[in-house]
Design a protein around this motif. Structure first.
Motif, PDB file in Angstrom:
ATOM      1  N   UNK A   2       0.737  -1.203  -0.084  1.00 49.16           N
ATOM      2  CA  UNK A   2       0.045  -0.050   0.055  1.00 49.16           C
ATOM      3  C   UNK A   2       0.750   1.214  -0.048  1.00 49.16           C
ATOM      4  N   UNK A   3       2.172   1.194   0.846  1.00 52.71           N
ATOM      5  CA  UNK A   3       2.856   2.233   0.825  1.00 52.71           C
ATOM      6  C   UNK A   3       3.379   2.747  -0.349  1.00 52.71           C
ATOM      7  N   UNK A   4       3.579   1.445  -1.335  1.00 53.00           N
ATOM      8  CA  UNK A   4       4.489   1.807  -2.454  1.00 53.00           C
ATOM      9  C   UNK A   4       3.006   2.410  -3.648  1.00 53.00           C
ATOM     10  N   UNK A   5       1.953   2.050  -3.493  1.00 55.10           N
ATOM     11  CA  UNK A   5       1.232   2.516  -4.435  1.00 55.10           C
ATOM     12  C   UNK A   5       0.685   3.930  -4.147  1.00 55.10           C
ATOM     13  N   UNK A  75      -4.654   8.167  -1.489  1.00 50.28           N
ATOM     14  CA  UNK A  75      -4.825   7.064  -0.675  1.00 50.28           C
ATOM     15  C   UNK A  75      -4.511   5.759  -1.616  1.00 50.28           C
ATOM     16  N   UNK A  76      -4.892   4.723  -1.269  1.00 49.54           N
ATOM     17  CA  UNK A  76      -4.788   3.335  -2.135  1.00 49.54           C
ATOM     18  C   UNK A  76      -5.791   3.479  -3.222  1.00 49.54           C
ATOM     19  N   UNK A  77      -6.950   4.251  -3.097  1.00 50.93           N
ATOM     20  CA  UNK A  77      -7.868   4.136  -4.150  1.00 50.93           C
ATOM     21  C   UNK A  77      -7.588   5.304  -5.098  1.00 50.93           C
ATOM     22  N   UNK A  78      -6.986   6.408  -4.965  1.00 50.73           N
ATOM     23  CA  UNK A  78      -6.764   7.511  -5.828  1.00 50.73           C
ATOM     24  C   UNK A  78      -5.137   7.498  -6.433  1.00 50.73           C
ATOM     25  N   UNK A  79      -4.209   7.003  -5.905  1.00 48.76           N
ATOM     26  CA  UNK A  79      -2.962   6.975  -6.218  1.00 48.76           C
ATOM     27  C   UNK A  79      -2.669   6.493  -7.540  1.00 48.76           C
ATOM     28  N   UNK A  80      -3.317   5.285  -8.089  1.00 52.44           N
ATOM     29  CA  UNK A  80      -3.069   4.775  -9.278  1.00 52.44           C
ATOM     30  C   UNK A  80      -3.380   5.597 -10.379  1.00 52.44           C
ATOM     31  N   UNK A  81      -4.695   6.319 -10.114  1.00 50.62           N
ATOM     32  CA  UNK A  81      -5.052   7.393 -11.301  1.00 50.62           C
ATOM     33  C   UNK A  81      -4.208   8.533 -11.272  1.00 50.62           C
ATOM     34  N   UNK A  82      -3.805   9.063 -10.248  1.00 56.20           N
ATOM     35  CA  UNK A  82      -2.915  10.183 -10.309  1.00 56.20           C
ATOM     36  C   UNK A  82      -1.540   9.702 -11.081  1.00 56.20           C
ATOM     37  N   UNK A 137      -5.198  19.817 -21.367  1.00 55.72           N
ATOM     38  CA  UNK A 137      -6.715  19.650 -21.331  1.00 55.72           C
ATOM     39  C   UNK A 137      -7.231  18.647 -20.758  1.00 55.72           C
ATOM     40  N   UNK A 138      -6.912  17.484 -21.531  1.00 55.01           N
ATOM     41  CA  UNK A 138      -7.302  16.250 -20.985  1.00 55.01           C
ATOM     42  C   UNK A 138      -6.982  15.720 -19.780  1.00 55.01           C
ATOM     43  N   UNK A 139      -5.831  16.225 -19.265  1.00 49.40           N
ATOM     44  CA  UNK A 139      -5.225  15.715 -17.827  1.00 49.40           C
ATOM     45  C   UNK A 139      -6.167  16.376 -16.939  1.00 49.40           C
ATOM     46  N   UNK A 140      -6.484  17.747 -17.316  1.00 48.20           N
ATOM     47  CA  UNK A 140      -7.349  18.372 -16.397  1.00 48.20           C
ATOM     48  C   UNK A 140      -8.953  17.552 -16.212  1.00 48.20           C
ATOM     49  N   UNK A 141      -9.403  17.417 -17.473  1.00 49.50           N
ATOM     50  CA  UNK A 141     -10.684  16.891 -17.634  1.00 49.50           C
ATOM     51  C   UNK A 141     -10.570  15.611 -16.961  1.00 49.50           C
ATOM     52  N   UNK A 142      -9.660  14.713 -17.102  1.00 52.01           N
ATOM     53  CA  UNK A 142      -9.567  13.468 -16.400  1.00 52.01           C
ATOM     54  C   UNK A 142      -9.095  13.359 -14.937  1.00 52.01           C
ATOM     55  N   UNK A 143      -8.658  14.432 -14.494  1.00 52.64           N
ATOM     56  CA  UNK A 143      -8.224  14.513 -12.994  1.00 52.64           C
ATOM     57  C   UNK A 143      -9.492  14.908 -12.324  1.00 52.64           C
ATOM     58  N   UNK A 144     -10.373  15.379 -12.865  1.00 54.75           N
ATOM     59  CA  UNK A 144     -11.773  15.593 -12.049  1.00 54.75           C
ATOM     60  C   UNK A 144     -12.477  14.405 -11.769  1.00 54.75           C
ATOM     61  N   UNK A 145     -12.210  13.475 -12.275  1.00 53.64           N
ATOM     62  CA  UNK A 145     -12.768  12.008 -12.186  1.00 53.64           C
ATOM     63  C   UNK A 145     -12.047  11.084 -11.069  1.00 53.64           C
ATOM     64  N   UNK A 146     -11.109  11.615 -10.678  1.00 54.66           N
ATOM     65  CA  UNK A 146     -10.072  10.817  -9.617  1.00 54.66           C
ATOM     66  C   UNK A 146     -10.732  11.123  -8.205  1.00 54.66           C
ATOM     67  N   UNK A 147     -11.196  10.187  -7.518  1.00 56.84           N
ATOM     68  CA  UNK A 147     -11.633  10.308  -6.136  1.00 56.84           C
ATOM     69  C   UNK A 147     -10.737  11.419  -5.279  1.00 56.84           C
ATOM     70  N   UNK A 148     -11.250  12.168  -4.380  1.00 58.26           N
ATOM     71  CA  UNK A 148     -10.549  12.956  -3.549  1.00 58.26           C
ATOM     72  C   UNK A 148     -10.360  12.153  -2.393  1.00 58.26           C
TER      73      UNK A 148
END
Length: 148
Positions: A2-5, A75-82, A137-148
């Motif tokens: 988890x720490x690695x992710x 978090x473990x949930x949003x780190x892969x997307x980021x 632009x697409x990074x900004x659009x996609x980043x809005x869908x990553x969980x806070x």
């Protein structure tokens, strides 16, 4: 594990800024070297060459904005997307800055011999800039869908 992710999330968060800055530095250096050479060959109009040499710096600005858009508690949930968005956007910004530096250098070299083509010689550099804007632009659009 988890720490690695979560650590990968940190890498992804900073990657657009870091990689964009690396690309901008190299791109501006390439174009700057051509500008310095042009200064020896022309009698006036030095500012236009210096301005063109600074064009690849915009990728750093895009990287700053994307980094700020990705900024959140990791978090473990949003780190892969980021990580995914950050790394891929950073690479796109870096490579476009390299390419833009080369196209700016070519524009400088061409226009020092034939000043009337200065404006049109910047078209390839503007085209390359467009690709970095797409990634931005697409990074900004996609980043809005990553969980806070």
């Amino acid at each position: 594990m988890d720490t690695f992710i979560v650590a990968l999330g940190w890498v992804g968060m900073f990657a657009p800024l870091a990689l964009g800055a690396v690309g901008s530095a190299i791109g501006c250096a390439r174009a700057g070297m051509a500008a310095c050479g042009a200064l020896l060959d022309v009698e006036s109009g030095y500012g236009r060459y210096i301005g063109v040499a600074a064009m690849p710096s915009s990728q750093t600005i895009y990287g700053i904005v994307v980094t700020m858009a990705l900024r959140r508690e990791l978090t473990i949930d949003n780190s892969p997307g980021i990580f995914g968005i950050g790394i891929l956007t950073g690479l796109a910004l870096m490579i476009s800055a390299f390419a833009q530096g080369s196209t700016c250098a070519a524009a400088i070299n061409a226009s020092k011999s034939k000043l009337e083509i200065f404006g049109i010689s910047l078209a390839p550099a503007a085209l390359v800039e467009g690709f970095s804007v797409f990634a931005f632009v697409f990074a900004l659009v996609l980043s809005a869908g990553i969980p806070k």
